[in-house]
Design an enzyme around this catalytic site. Structure first.
Site, short mmCIF file in Angstrom:
data_model
loop_
_atom_site.label_atom_id
_atom_site.label_comp_id
_atom_site.label_asym_id
_atom_site.label_seq_id
_atom_site.Cartn_x
_atom_site.Cartn_y
_atom_site.Cartn_z
NE ARG A 109 -4.87 1.96 2.92
CZ ARG A 109 -4.35 2.95 2.20
NH1 ARG A 109 -4.77 3.17 0.97
NH2 ARG A 109 -3.42 3.74 2.70
CE1 TYR B 276 -16.41 -1.72 -5.83
CE2 TYR B 276 -16.38 -3.65 -7.24
CZ TYR B 276 -16.97 -2.46 -6.86
OH TYR B 276 -18.08 -1.99 -7.51
CB ILE C 110 4.95 -4.87 7.23
CG1 ILE C 110 5.44 -6.32 7.15
CG2 ILE C 110 5.09 -4.18 5.87
CD1 ILE C 110 4.70 -7.19 6.16
CB THR D 83 -0.91 0.01 1.24
OG1 THR D 83 -1.67 -1.19 1.28
CG2 THR D 83 -1.85 1.19 1.22
CB THR D 84 3.78 2.24 2.10
OG1 THR D 84 3.04 1.87 3.26
CG2 THR D 84 4.56 3.51 2.38
CE1 TYR E 19 -1.96 -5.02 5.53
CE2 TYR E 19 -1.42 -4.62 3.23
CZ TYR E 19 -1.70 -4.14 4.49
OH TYR E 19 -1.72 -2.79 4.71
CE LYS F 229 1.24 -4.17 6.79
NZ LYS F 229 1.52 -3.35 5.59
#
Length: 292
Positions: free
Chosen positions: A138, A107, A204, A44-45, A133, A162
């Protein structure tokens, strides 16, 4: 274990609309030299949602080339399309990544059974170690402890998760169900110390982009059962953690890296730059930590 301690969710620098390979190499070497224990590109980052497939491959390939033999590369290869996640994971394996980070499909909002089948399908197509993850904020789906346990028990290469649900009870249940060999990594910088205290193995981290040594020290002090030092570092980092999440990640951390002279001040739409008010706050916080 390969994926323990402080792993950085590394930002992807852009310049004139393209991935800035020179700046990215600089970031990678910064982490190699300052105690980071693993690099996580294309998360994401790293603005993975805006990268083309070619760019995605390019970023992971460069991370492998620079980090090989120094620190492990945990490649972000998740997607809300199972077939795409398989393709990205296979490619990461082919170019020498050490593991795969797979986000829950966003989604689509799959059921727990859908999550189980998705991750099992990817796991069967690779020999890479896989870190799941879970980040409901999100993706709008929360992978529950019984699903994590089922995946870990039935897929030998699913070795950890994560966890960014922010729910310490859920995280504790995962640790209890999956045992000490299963790697639980914090996905929230602000919750790192509590997660380490209940049995997590590391993080992370977004914050590690700017203070890698501090994040590594927090993880090490916990592993050494030096909880006084870990607690001190937790509170020391609170203001910085808060500032780096005052807007959507990675907007603040990329602004911080720009202010520190490490990357260009460039994001990809639909992300927008910090407001003037937030930028003033970020500058003040970075000065507080002697980063400016």
């Amino acid at each position: 274990m390969m994926f323990e301690g402080s792993l950085v969710a590394i930002a992807t620098p852009f310049k004139n609309g393209k991935v800035d390979e020179q700046a990215f190499e600089k970031l990678l070497r910064f982490h190699i030299d300052h105690g980071t224990q693993g690099v996580v590109p294309c998360g994401t980052t790293g603005e993975s949602a805006t990268l083309t497939h070619e760019e995605h491959h390019q970023v992971i390939r460069q991370a492998v080339e620079v980090c090989k033999g120094k620190i492990p590369v945990l490649a972000g290869t998740g997607s809300n399309s199972t077939a795409e996640a398989i393709e990205l994971t296979r490619h990461a394996e082919e170019i020498g990544a050490d593991g795969s980070l797979l986000i829950t499909p966003y989604y689509n909002k799959p059921s727990q059974e859908g999550l189980y089948q998705h991750f099992t399908a990817v796991a069967k197509e690779t020999s890479l170690p896989i870190i799941l993850y879970n980040v409901p904020g999100r993706t709008s789906v929360n992978m529950l402890p019984h699903t994590v346990e089922r995946l870990a028990k039935e897929n030998k290469n699913i070795i950890g998760i994560k966890e960014a649900s922010g729910n310490l009870m859920q995280i504790s249940e995962i640790i209890e169900r999956c045992g000490d060999d299963f790697v639980v990594l914090s996905g929230d910088d602000g919750l790192l110390w509590p997660i380490l205290a209940v049995g997590g193995k590391g993080v992370i981290s977004v914050t590690a982009n700017v203070v890698p040594e501090k994040m590594a020290a927090l993880c090490k002090s916990s592993a050494d059962a030096d909880m006084d030092t870990a607690r001190k570092l937790h509170y020391e980092l609170m203001a910085l953690n808060d500032a780096l999440f005052m807007d959507t990640n990675p907007v603040p951390v990329k602004a911080a890296l720009w202010l520190m002279g490490m990357i260009s001040d460039e994001l990809r739409l639909p992300l927008a730059k910090l407001s003037n008010e937030h930028m003033d706050r970020l500058k003040a916080t970075l000065k507080q930590y002697s980063l400016l």
